[in-house]
Design a protein around this motif. Structure first.
Motif, PDB file in Angstrom:
ATOM      1  N   ASP A  81       4.413  11.751   4.846  1.00 45.60           N
ATOM      2  CA  ASP A  81       5.180  10.875   3.970  1.00 45.60           C
ATOM      3  C   ASP A  81       6.216  10.086   4.766  1.00 45.60           C
ATOM      4  N   GLU A  82       6.786  10.717   5.797  1.00 44.43           N
ATOM      5  CA  GLU A  82       7.848  10.056   6.564  1.00 44.43           C
ATOM      6  C   GLU A  82       7.321   8.810   7.283  1.00 44.43           C
ATOM      7  N   LEU A  83       6.250   8.979   8.056  1.00 48.33           N
ATOM      8  CA  LEU A  83       5.736   7.816   8.777  1.00 48.33           C
ATOM      9  C   LEU A  83       5.120   6.800   7.833  1.00 48.33           C
ATOM     10  N   THR A  84       4.588   7.253   6.729  1.00 48.14           N
ATOM     11  CA  THR A  84       4.072   6.302   5.744  1.00 48.14           C
ATOM     12  C   THR A  84       5.200   5.427   5.223  1.00 48.14           C
ATOM     13  N   GLN A  85       6.333   6.021   4.857  1.00 44.69           N
ATOM     14  CA  GLN A  85       7.472   5.231   4.391  1.00 44.69           C
ATOM     15  C   GLN A  85       7.964   4.272   5.467  1.00 44.69           C
ATOM     16  N   ALA A  86       8.050   4.752   6.700  1.00 48.37           N
ATOM     17  CA  ALA A  86       8.530   3.903   7.789  1.00 48.37           C
ATOM     18  C   ALA A  86       7.615   2.703   7.991  1.00 48.37           C
ATOM     19  N   ARG A  87       6.319   2.921   7.928  1.00 50.30           N
ATOM     20  CA  ARG A  87       5.377   1.841   8.207  1.00 50.30           C
ATOM     21  C   ARG A  87       5.241   0.877   7.030  1.00 50.30           C
ATOM     22  N   VAL A  88       5.378   1.359   5.821  1.00 47.74           N
ATOM     23  CA  VAL A  88       5.412   0.440   4.681  1.00 47.74           C
ATOM     24  C   VAL A  88       6.629  -0.475   4.804  1.00 47.74           C
ATOM     25  N   PHE A  89       7.762   0.088   5.204  1.00 48.76           N
ATOM     26  CA  PHE A  89       8.958  -0.728   5.436  1.00 48.76           C
ATOM     27  C   PHE A  89       8.663  -1.828   6.455  1.00 48.76           C
ATOM     28  N   LEU A  90       7.996  -1.481   7.534  1.00 42.30           N
ATOM     29  CA  LEU A  90       7.679  -2.462   8.572  1.00 42.30           C
ATOM     30  C   LEU A  90       6.680  -3.498   8.078  1.00 42.30           C
ATOM     31  N   ASN A  91       5.648  -3.053   7.369  1.00 41.84           N
ATOM     32  CA  ASN A  91       4.665  -3.996   6.832  1.00 41.84           C
ATOM     33  C   ASN A  91       5.312  -5.022   5.916  1.00 41.84           C
ATOM     34  N   ARG A  92       6.317  -4.596   5.169  1.00 44.99           N
ATOM     35  CA  ARG A  92       6.968  -5.488   4.213  1.00 44.99           C
ATOM     36  C   ARG A  92       7.873  -6.515   4.883  1.00 44.99           C
ATOM     37  N   LEU A  93       8.112  -6.382   6.171  1.00 40.24           N
ATOM     38  CA  LEU A  93       8.869  -7.414   6.887  1.00 40.24           C
ATOM     39  C   LEU A  93       8.040  -8.676   7.073  1.00 40.24           C
ATOM     40  N   TRP A  94       6.747  -8.552   6.908  1.00 37.88           N
ATOM     41  CA  TRP A  94       5.846  -9.675   7.118  1.00 37.88           C
ATOM     42  C   TRP A  94       5.709 -10.537   5.861  1.00 37.88           C
ATOM     43  N   LYS A  95       5.404 -11.787   6.068  1.00 39.12           N
ATOM     44  CA  LYS A  95       5.061 -12.698   4.973  1.00 39.12           C
ATOM     45  C   LYS A  95       3.592 -12.474   4.663  1.00 39.12           C
ATOM     46  N   THR A  96       3.325 -11.775   3.576  1.00 41.98           N
ATOM     47  CA  THR A  96       1.960 -11.354   3.273  1.00 41.98           C
ATOM     48  C   THR A  96       1.164 -12.396   2.490  1.00 41.98           C
ATOM     49  N   GLU A  97       1.828 -13.433   2.012  1.00 44.66           N
ATOM     50  CA  GLU A  97       1.143 -14.492   1.265  1.00 44.66           C
ATOM     51  C   GLU A  97       1.627 -15.844   1.772  1.00 44.66           C
ATOM     52  N   ASP A 152       4.627 -14.382   9.924  1.00 44.53           N
ATOM     53  CA  ASP A 152       3.713 -14.994   8.964  1.00 44.53           C
ATOM     54  C   ASP A 152       2.313 -14.463   9.267  1.00 44.53           C
ATOM     55  N   ALA A 153       1.718 -13.784   8.319  1.00 43.47           N
ATOM     56  CA  ALA A 153       0.429 -13.119   8.562  1.00 43.47           C
ATOM     57  C   ALA A 153      -0.768 -14.049   8.431  1.00 43.47           C
ATOM     58  N   ALA A 154      -0.551 -15.328   8.156  1.00 44.17           N
ATOM     59  CA  ALA A 154      -1.673 -16.246   7.981  1.00 44.17           C
ATOM     60  C   ALA A 154      -2.590 -16.216   9.197  1.00 44.17           C
ATOM     61  N   TRP A 155      -3.870 -15.974   8.937  1.00 46.87           N
ATOM     62  CA  TRP A 155      -4.958 -15.961   9.909  1.00 46.87           C
ATOM     63  C   TRP A 155      -4.959 -14.740  10.826  1.00 46.87           C
ATOM     64  N   SER A 206      -9.238  -3.269  17.530  1.00 46.44           N
ATOM     65  CA  SER A 206     -10.017  -4.054  16.579  1.00 46.44           C
ATOM     66  C   SER A 206      -9.332  -4.195  15.225  1.00 46.44           C
ATOM     67  N   MET A 207      -8.213  -3.509  15.046  1.00 49.10           N
ATOM     68  CA  MET A 207      -7.483  -3.589  13.790  1.00 49.10           C
ATOM     69  C   MET A 207      -6.289  -4.537  13.940  1.00 49.10           C
ATOM     70  N   PHE A 208      -5.764  -4.972  12.816  1.00 45.99           N
ATOM     71  CA  PHE A 208      -4.542  -5.772  12.819  1.00 45.99           C
ATOM     72  C   PHE A 208      -3.345  -4.838  12.673  1.00 45.99           C
ATOM     73  N   ARG A 209      -2.524  -4.790  13.699  1.00 53.98           N
ATOM     74  CA  ARG A 209      -1.321  -3.966  13.683  1.00 53.98           C
ATOM     75  C   ARG A 209      -0.103  -4.859  13.453  1.00 53.98           C
ATOM     76  N   THR A 210       0.666  -4.553  12.430  1.00 59.59           N
ATOM     77  CA  THR A 210       1.911  -5.285  12.250  1.00 59.59           C
ATOM     78  C   THR A 210       2.905  -4.920  13.344  1.00 59.59           C
ATOM     79  N   PHE A 211       2.909  -3.642  13.725  1.00 61.53           N
ATOM     80  CA  PHE A 211       3.744  -3.159  14.816  1.00 61.53           C
ATOM     81  C   PHE A 211       2.973  -2.094  15.586  1.00 61.53           C
TER      82      PHE A 211
END
Length: 414
Positions: free
Chosen positions: A148-164, A231-234, A248-253
């Protein structure tokens, strides 16, 4: 899909010709970028040299309580990196470190390493490789990834991105898939086993591949101040040249979790904490002093090397991360330049688990389907050298060790 290029020198010449035609004033634009990069590098060096932190630090408890300030977020997005303090209880992580040591020793991993598959990913870097173990499925690694700890940390990081943006939704930041990665176990006294400055996630592709060019559309059009590294576009559409250890995956961080205390001088991580430094790297390769079939030494299927002779401003900002305690984590944007100190002059092991931040998207879901059989069979994941050390390891994690969250993150529900 993987990108295939039959004649790389010709592809580079063609790409550089097209990019220069699109940006005929590439010299003048680069002069602006170089000036701005020099200013930022000097600013960071001054902060570092007076003993102040250049990598933002956030207490994990503040993420849980939603107390991270807008100013802290802005600094993370500017520097492209952050340290999260006390993500895990120190005693738990110390037990994990002991369990990993027992796991690799009980299964004679050191003997197996003598027959490991060759990993040429870092082959053109001046320094070689640190003590990175091709171990992916130890129970501590699996437990940490699904925590749960790393999941929360990484969701926080993912949300720093412009997803749309660009009329599209690029990814779901709230679901964190697993990218199984390796371990580092570095004993004190090891010398010249670091990694020279580099970026992951694409080398020559950044100039050649269509969707990479779209990621950097503002850079290549000369409107570099409009470029937003978040900006996550493309980003989820790019195609890489396949190679062992090319992600081969997209890593936000990218990131790791400290299993032992470690800091400057302990053979640990160094960063160039400038989130938009890729602007400088991309335009530098278009300048007239670089041969038409060269991209400042970039090679396919390898880490993108950053070199003193081509990128001197960036080296002034190269800084070691602060002292980390067991249970702290560090994350850096997927385009941020990083290195590993050559010498470990500390007194204890410098151990980490590589655990990145990723979001749910079609590109990542496709990799999960390829990775899942590797977990179930104890094989090396698809992106890594096919050593398959853990197939018969005693104590390897299995599907029975997965929580419902872990099963979802491994793609068992796809």
């Amino acid at each position: 899909m993987a990108l295939h290029i039959d004649d790389l020198p010709a592809a580079i010449r063609k790409a550089k010709r097209e990019l220069r035609e699109t940006l005929p004033n590439y010299k003048a634009v680069f002069a602006e970028v170089e000036s701005a990069m020099n200013e930022e590098a000097n600013r960071i060096a001054a902060v570092r040299d007076r003993g102040d932190a250049v990598i933002p630090e956030i207490q994990f408890a503040d993420i849980v309580a939603n107390r991270v300030s807008p100013e802290q977020i802005a600094l993370v997005k500017s520097r492209g990196a952050c340290v999260f303090r006390k993500v895990f209880d120190q005693s738990l992580v110390e037990q994990w470190d002991n369990d990993i040591a027992d796991y690799v020793e009980r299964n004679d991993l050191d003997k197996k390493l003598l027959t490991r598959a060759e990993d040429k990913y870092f082959g053109q870097l001046a320094s070689s490789k640190p003590q990175i173990y091709g171990v992916y499925w130890s129970k501590p690694q699996v437990l940490a990834r699904q925590s749960d700890e790393l999941t929360q940390a990484r969701v926080f990081l993912n949300r720093l991105w412009k997803t749309e943006s660009e009329g599209r939704v690029h990814f779901d930041p709230n679901h964190v898939p697993v990218y199984a990665d390796r371990l580092r176990r570095r004993p004190p006294g090891s010398e010249s086993l670091g990694l020279s400055a580099h970026c992951d996630g694409g080398s020559v592709e950044r100039w050649i591949e269509t969707n990479f060019r779209k990621v950097y559309r503002h850079v290549f059009s000369g409107n570099w101040r409009d470029y937003d590294p978040f900006d996550a576009a493309w980003r989820t559409d790019v195609e890489e040249i396949a190679s062992p250890a090319v992600c081969s995956m997209f890593r936000t961080f990218q990131g790791w979790t400290a299993l032992t205390p470690q800091g400057p001088g302990d053979g640990t991580l160094q960063l160039v904490p400038i989130a938009n430094s890729m602007v400088y790297i991309l335009l530098r390769a278009l300048q007239d002093d670089i041969a038409d079939d060269d991209l400042c030494g970039a090679m396919p299927g390898r880490a993108l090397s950053i070199r003193q002779e081509y990128h001197p401003p960036l080296f002034r900002a190269l800084s070691s991360i602060p002292l980390m305690q067991a249970g702290d984590t560090v994350f850096w944007h997927s385009d941020v330049i990083h290195a590993v100190e050559d010498a470990h002059r500390g007194t204890g092991y410098s151990n980490v688990m590589y655990i990145a931040s990723l979001p749910s998207c079609a590109k990542n879901d496709a990799y999960l389907k390829r990775q899942l059989p590797s977990f179930l069979e104890g094989k090396s994941p698809p992106d890594f050298p096919a050593d398959h050390f853990e197939v018969d390891f005693v104590g390897r994690a299995t599907a029975d060790d997965l929580t419902p969250l872990g099963r979802s993150q491994m793609g068992m529900n796809l």
